[in-house]
Scaffold this motif. Structure first.
Motif, PDB file in Angstrom:
ATOM      1  N   ALA A  53       0.832  -1.205   0.000  1.00  9.43           N
ATOM      2  CA  ALA A  53       0.000   0.000   0.000  1.00  9.43           C
ATOM      3  C   ALA A  53       0.862   1.249   0.000  1.00  9.43           C
ATOM      4  O   ALA A  53       0.567   2.236  -0.700  1.00  9.43           O
ATOM      5  CB  ALA A  53      -0.937  -0.005   1.208  1.00  9.43           C
ATOM      6  N   SER A  54       1.948   1.221   0.764  1.00  8.65           N
ATOM      7  CA  SER A  54       2.858   2.362   0.815  1.00  8.65           C
ATOM      8  C   SER A  54       3.586   2.546  -0.509  1.00  8.65           C
ATOM      9  O   SER A  54       3.784   3.673  -0.973  1.00  8.65           O
ATOM     10  CB  SER A  54       3.873   2.177   1.950  1.00  8.65           C
ATOM     11  OG  SER A  54       3.230   2.087   3.205  1.00  8.65           O
ATOM     12  N   LYS A  62      -3.620   6.199  -5.470  1.00 10.96           N
ATOM     13  CA  LYS A  62      -4.286   6.308  -4.175  1.00 10.96           C
ATOM     14  C   LYS A  62      -4.568   4.908  -3.645  1.00 10.96           C
ATOM     15  O   LYS A  62      -5.244   4.121  -4.302  1.00 10.96           O
ATOM     16  CB  LYS A  62      -5.589   7.097  -4.310  1.00 10.96           C
ATOM     17  CG  LYS A  62      -5.383   8.580  -4.593  1.00 10.96           C
ATOM     18  CD  LYS A  62      -6.704   9.324  -4.553  1.00 10.96           C
ATOM     19  CE  LYS A  62      -6.495  10.824  -4.743  1.00 10.96           C
ATOM     20  NZ  LYS A  62      -7.775  11.577  -4.699  1.00 10.96           N
ATOM     21  N   SER A  63      -4.039   4.619  -2.459  1.00 10.12           N
ATOM     22  CA  SER A  63      -4.191   3.276  -1.902  1.00 10.12           C
ATOM     23  C   SER A  63      -4.974   3.297  -0.601  1.00 10.12           C
ATOM     24  O   SER A  63      -5.092   4.331   0.070  1.00 10.12           O
ATOM     25  CB  SER A  63      -2.822   2.626  -1.688  1.00 10.12           C
ATOM     26  OG  SER A  63      -2.079   3.310  -0.710  1.00 10.12           O
ATOM     27  N   ASP A 101      -0.345   9.793   7.234  1.00 17.01           N
ATOM     28  CA  ASP A 101       0.389  11.006   6.858  1.00 17.01           C
ATOM     29  C   ASP A 101       0.578  11.134   5.347  1.00 17.01           C
ATOM     30  O   ASP A 101       0.560  12.235   4.803  1.00 17.01           O
ATOM     31  CB  ASP A 101       1.763  11.024   7.539  1.00 17.01           C
ATOM     32  CG  ASP A 101       1.663  11.230   9.041  1.00 17.01           C
ATOM     33  OD1 ASP A 101       0.610  11.733   9.499  1.00 17.01           O
ATOM     34  OD2 ASP A 101       2.622  10.897   9.762  1.00 17.01           O
ATOM     35  N   SER A 102       0.757   9.996   4.675  1.00 16.13           N
ATOM     36  CA  SER A 102       0.989  10.048   3.227  1.00 16.13           C
ATOM     37  C   SER A 102      -0.295   9.903   2.419  1.00 16.13           C
ATOM     38  O   SER A 102      -0.252   9.866   1.189  1.00 16.13           O
ATOM     39  CB  SER A 102       1.986   8.956   2.807  1.00 16.13           C
ATOM     40  OG  SER A 102       1.420   7.674   2.975  1.00 16.13           O
ATOM     41  N   GLY A 103      -1.443   9.799   3.110  1.00 13.41           N
ATOM     42  CA  GLY A 103      -2.719   9.771   2.413  1.00 13.41           C
ATOM     43  C   GLY A 103      -3.326   8.405   2.200  1.00 13.41           C
ATOM     44  O   GLY A 103      -4.329   8.274   1.479  1.00 13.41           O
ATOM     45  N   ILE A 104      -2.777   7.355   2.822  1.00 12.88           N
ATOM     46  CA  ILE A 104      -3.351   6.014   2.698  1.00 12.88           C
ATOM     47  C   ILE A 104      -4.583   5.905   3.593  1.00 12.88           C
ATOM     48  O   ILE A 104      -4.537   6.257   4.770  1.00 12.88           O
ATOM     49  CB  ILE A 104      -2.319   4.944   3.089  1.00 12.88           C
ATOM     50  CG1 ILE A 104      -1.091   5.046   2.185  1.00 12.88           C
ATOM     51  CG2 ILE A 104      -2.928   3.549   2.985  1.00 12.88           C
ATOM     52  CD1 ILE A 104       0.050   4.145   2.608  1.00 12.88           C
ATOM     53  N   GLN A 105      -5.688   5.453   3.036  1.00 15.91           N
ATOM     54  CA  GLN A 105      -6.937   5.314   3.781  1.00 15.91           C
ATOM     55  C   GLN A 105      -6.996   3.937   4.454  1.00 15.91           C
ATOM     56  O   GLN A 105      -6.719   2.920   3.818  1.00 15.91           O
ATOM     57  CB  GLN A 105      -8.128   5.488   2.840  1.00 15.91           C
ATOM     58  CG  GLN A 105      -8.168   6.851   2.169  1.00 15.91           C
ATOM     59  CD  GLN A 105      -9.238   6.954   1.125  1.00 15.91           C
ATOM     60  OE1 GLN A 105     -10.407   6.670   1.377  1.00 15.91           O
ATOM     61  NE2 GLN A 105      -8.865   7.377  -0.088  1.00 15.91           N
TER      62      GLN A 105
END
Length: 275
Positions: A53-54, A62-63, A101-105
């Motif tokens: 995911a990262s 977008k993950s 922080d990096s936008g992973i939901q």
């Protein structure tokens, strides 16, 4: 069937009209769903899920992660968000995912407990129902790739995910021990029975690299992952080493900082699904 009351949960008959698919919330959008599975626990499914995911997020996609391991969730701690609780959407019977922080939901059972260390003492069908609700009652915001971190085995939760979610492919995680063939075979057979594509294998804890000479030390003995992959006609996507830096980053809730080059092929395999 003419006498069908459409209450499949209490029906013992098998019919072509039965629709087991769960449908996303009207405000959600998820393009591809990837299951991370194994026939046994302790092989590193959550680690592989978090790293992939990262990685795809770092590559510009977008993950999201749906943590389907209801009774033993580890995803929140890996991302350093274990003390956050999910918020309800105002005016709707829905939840917002926790965003890293990096936008992973993320959505995990621990985001719904009053205390993160409270045990979830539920029977299988209730657990499976909670996983389905993570799909239907969470508003996922324009996700390219959703990774589903499965519990081990072939029980209620994997069955629910395969039947209810539009799974585009699975990655099977294994370890080098000799019993791995049985582990992989169970996962492969279930995927084939459910008509779910297998993207490939990831072998975790494959080796330790000597800090002085870079020699690869096979702690668990010689791996037979290549022979297993060949027998099932599926590719080996990665062999992940055991590294102190990886363990420390996960323990510190900083898995997003890790860039594992050995996962490049696996990430590209996933990303190719959108091309």
């Amino acid at each position: 069937m003419a006498d069908c009351n459409h209450e499949c949960g209490s029906c013992e008959k098998s019919c072509s009209e039965r629709d087991l698919k769960a449908y996303l919330h009207k405000d959600s959008k998820v393009k591809k769903v990837i299951g991370i599975v194994s026939g046994k626990g302790g092989v590193g499914k959550s680690l592989v899920t978090s790293l992939l995911a990262s990685k795809v997020n770092r590559d510009g996609f977008k993950s999201a992660i749906l943590d389907a391991d209801i009774t033993g969730p580890s995803i929140p701690e890996s991302f350093g968000v274990g003390d956050i609780r999910a918020e309800a959407v105002e005016g709707q019977d829905a939840l917002k995912p926790v965003v890293t922080d990096s936008g992973i939901q993320l959505m995990s059972m621990n985001f719904l407990l009053q205390n993160a260390n409270d045990p979830v003492i539920w029977r299988g069908p209730v657990i499976a129902g909670a996983v389905k609700q993570f799909w239907t009652d969470v508003i996922w915001n324009d996700v390219d790739f959703m990774f589903v971190d499965m519990p081990p085995g072939t029980g209620d939760v994997p069955l629910t995910v395969f039947q209810s979610l539009p799974v585009d492919g699975i990655i099977i995680v294994s370890s080098p021990q000799q019993l791995v063939r049985v582990i992989v075979e169970k996962a492969v057979n279930m995927a084939n029975m459910m008509n779910v594509p297998i993207l490939g294998l990831v072998e975790n804890m494959s080796y330790v690299k000597c800090p002085n000479c870079d020699e690869k030390i096979t702690v668990f003995g010689k791996s037979n992952i290549d022979e297993i992959a060949k027998s099932f006609n599926i590719p080996v996507l990665a062999r992940l080493p055991m590294e102190e830096a990886t363990s420390c980053a996960v323990d510190a809730g900083d898995v997003e900082s890790l860039d594992i080059p050995e996962l490049e092929e696996a990430a590209k395999k996933v990303e190719s699904l959108l091309k």
